[in-house]
Design a protein around this motif. Structure first.
Motif, PDB file in Angstrom:
ATOM      1  N   GLY A  43      97.942 110.930 -25.449  1.00  0.00           N
ATOM      2  CA  GLY A  43      97.029 111.954 -24.925  1.00  0.00           C
ATOM      3  C   GLY A  43      96.720 112.969 -26.009  1.00  0.00           C
ATOM      4  O   GLY A  43      97.284 112.913 -27.106  1.00  0.00           O
ATOM      5  N   ARG A  44      95.831 113.908 -25.695  1.00  0.00           N
ATOM      6  CA  ARG A  44      95.458 114.920 -26.691  1.00  0.00           C
ATOM      7  C   ARG A  44      96.622 115.862 -26.994  1.00  0.00           C
ATOM      8  O   ARG A  44      96.788 116.333 -28.112  1.00  0.00           O
ATOM      9  N   THR A  45      97.436 116.120 -25.974  1.00  0.00           N
ATOM     10  CA  THR A  45      98.483 117.142 -26.116  1.00  0.00           C
ATOM     11  C   THR A  45      99.447 116.888 -27.277  1.00  0.00           C
ATOM     12  O   THR A  45      99.699 117.799 -28.054  1.00  0.00           O
ATOM     13  N   PRO A  46     100.026 115.685 -27.404  1.00  0.00           N
ATOM     14  CA  PRO A  46     101.030 115.512 -28.466  1.00  0.00           C
ATOM     15  C   PRO A  46     100.450 115.250 -29.861  1.00  0.00           C
ATOM     16  O   PRO A  46     101.220 115.038 -30.797  1.00  0.00           O
ATOM     17  N   GLY A 137     103.492 114.815 -21.658  1.00  0.00           N
ATOM     18  CA  GLY A 137     102.351 115.681 -21.413  1.00  0.00           C
ATOM     19  C   GLY A 137     102.199 115.786 -19.902  1.00  0.00           C
ATOM     20  O   GLY A 137     102.998 115.224 -19.149  1.00  0.00           O
ATOM     21  N   ILE A 138     101.193 116.479 -19.453  1.00  0.00           N
ATOM     22  CA  ILE A 138     100.940 116.543 -18.014  1.00  0.00           C
ATOM     23  C   ILE A 138      99.442 116.394 -17.781  1.00  0.00           C
ATOM     24  O   ILE A 138      98.633 117.000 -18.490  1.00  0.00           O
ATOM     25  N   GLY A 139      99.074 115.563 -16.824  1.00  0.00           N
ATOM     26  CA  GLY A 139      97.654 115.407 -16.494  1.00  0.00           C
ATOM     27  C   GLY A 139      97.171 116.625 -15.722  1.00  0.00           C
ATOM     28  O   GLY A 139      97.983 117.354 -15.123  1.00  0.00           O
ATOM     29  N   HIS A 143     100.103 114.503 -13.058  1.00  0.00           N
ATOM     30  CA  HIS A 143     100.843 113.264 -13.333  1.00  0.00           C
ATOM     31  C   HIS A 143     101.697 113.409 -14.600  1.00  0.00           C
ATOM     32  O   HIS A 143     101.393 114.200 -15.479  1.00  0.00           O
ATOM     33  N   LYS A 208      95.432 123.217 -17.767  1.00  0.00           N
ATOM     34  CA  LYS A 208      96.771 122.836 -17.293  1.00  0.00           C
ATOM     35  C   LYS A 208      97.499 124.003 -16.624  1.00  0.00           C
ATOM     36  O   LYS A 208      98.587 123.819 -16.076  1.00  0.00           O
TER      37      LYS A 208
HETATM   38  P1  PGA Z   1      96.145 115.038 -22.302  1.00  0.00           P
HETATM   39  O1  PGA Z   1      96.763 114.097 -21.206  1.00  0.00           O
HETATM   40  O2  PGA Z   1      97.249 115.353 -23.264  1.00  0.00           O
HETATM   41  O3  PGA Z   1      95.064 114.242 -22.950  1.00  0.00           O
HETATM   42  O4  PGA Z   1      95.651 116.259 -21.604  1.00  0.00           O
HETATM   43  C1  PGA Z   1      98.010 114.417 -20.707  1.00  0.00           C
HETATM   44  C2  PGA Z   1      98.448 113.379 -19.719  1.00  0.00           C
HETATM   45  O5  PGA Z   1      97.584 112.821 -19.023  1.00  0.00           O
HETATM   46  O6  PGA Z   1      99.657 113.147 -19.616  1.00  0.00           O
END
Ligand code: PGA
Length: 254
Positions: A43-46, A137-139, A143, A208
Motif C-alpha cells: 500500500g502507499r503507507t509503508p 497499514g489500515i484501509g 481493514h 485515516k
Molecule cells: P494504503 O492502504 O496504505 O494504500 O492507504 C492501506 C491498506 O489498505 O491497508
C-alpha cells in the motif's frame, strides 16, 4: 508486574519522520535477532518506511540473510511476476534493496489453488515459529491485511472478496482501470495477525483519521476489523499529524 498500555500511540509531524523511527526500530530488532520473522504490508503507507529501510540497510550494512518475511496478502489470480502484484510491489520497494534470501521471502501465490495455498501459508508461518513483528497499514474502511468489514471475520488465511473502496484504492497498480483490479484476494486472517508477537500499525493522512480514532476508542466490531487490535498486548500505532486529527479532537472534547 508492570502493565504496558496497548495500543501505544505516537504522533509524528510528518510521514518521513515516522518512517525513520519505525525503520530504526526494525533495524535494531534485526541486529538484536538476525533470525527475526517480519510480517510485511503493501500500500502507499509503508512506501516511506521501505525507502528508509533500504537507506538504513546500505548505511549500516544491515544483514537480512537470516531473517524471514511473510507478506499479508495478494490478489487472487494475479501471478507473482505481474506488475500489479503485491509481490512485485515488494520487490521494487524493499526486496531488491536488502539481502533477504529468496527462500525466506514468503508470499501468498495468487495463482495457486486457493484453499490449499491458504493452508500452506499457515503451515509456513507456524514452521517459522510465528511472526515476531507485524507491520500493518489500515484501509479507509478499517481493514487490515484484506480482512474486510463484514458480519464476521475469518480467523485464518483465507480467500476474500474485496470491497469496492479497496479495489478503488488499488486501481493504480492495474493501470488506473478499475475493471482490471481483481475482485478477490488471499489474506492472512485476523487470528494469524493477532498472533504476531508485536504489531506496528502505520497510518498517514486525514482519510485515516476517523478509522484510527475508532480503532483506539471505539467498540470491538467486525465492521471495523482493525478494532480487534485492542485485544493485542503489544501494538504501536504510528501516525502522522493528519491521521491523528480525530483522536486529538476527541481528546480535546474530553
Ligand atoms: P494504503 O492502504 O496504505 O494504500 O492507504 C492501506 C491498506 O489498505 O491497508
Amino acid at each position: 508486574m508492570s502493565f504496558v498500555r496497548s495500543p501505544r500511540i505516537t504522533v509524528f509531524p510528518d510521514t518521513g519522520t515516522a518512517a525513520a523511527v519505525v525503520a530504526a526500530r526494525i533495524a535494531g530488532a534485526l541486529q538484536q535477532n538476525p533470525s527475526l520473522v517480519i510480517g510485511l504490508a503493501t500500500g502507499r503507507t509503508p512506501v516511506a518506511l521501505y525507502a528508509e529501510l533500504a537507506r538504513v540497510t546500505a548505511a549500516r550494512r544491515l544483514d537480512w540473510s537470516s531473517a524471514t518475511t511473510f507478506n499479508l496478502d495478494e490478489f487472487l489470480g494475479v501471478p507473482p511476476e505481474h506488475p500489479g502484484s503485491y509481490r512485485q510491489f515488494m520487490e521494487g520497494h524493499l526486496f531488491r534493496h536488502v539481502n533477504l534470501r529468496p527462500e525466506r521471502i514468503n508470499f501468498l501465490v495468487g495463482t495457486a489453488p486457493a484453499e490449499e495455498e491458504c493452508r500452506r501459508y499457515e503451515r509456513a508461518i507456524a514452521a517459522a515459529g510465528g511472526i515476531d513483528l507485524q507491520i500493518l497499514g489500515i484501509g479507509t474502511n478499517g481493514h487490515i491485511g484484506f480482512n474486510e468489514p463484514g458480519l464476521s471475520l475469518q480467523s485464518r488465511t483465507h480467500r476474500v472478496e474485496l470491497k469496492p473502496e479497496t479495489r478503488q484504492s488499488n486501481v493504480m497498480l492495474f493501470g488506473g482501470d478499475l475493471s482490471n483490479v481483481p475482485a478477490e484476494a488471499l489474506s492472512m486472517g485476523m487470528a494469524t495477525i493477532l498472533q504476531a508477537r508485536s504489531v506496528i500499525l502505520l497510518a498517514n493522512g486525514e482519510s485515516k483519521a476517523s478509522c484510527v480514532a475508532q480503532v483506539v476508542n471505539g467498540p470491538l466490531t467486525t465492521s471495523l476489523p482493525a478494532s480487534f487490535l485492542q485485544l493485542h498486548h503489544d501494538v504501536d500505532i504510528i501516525l502522522d499529524a493528519a491521521a491523528a486529527l480525530e483522536l486529538e479532537r476527541e481528546h480535546r472534547s474530553g
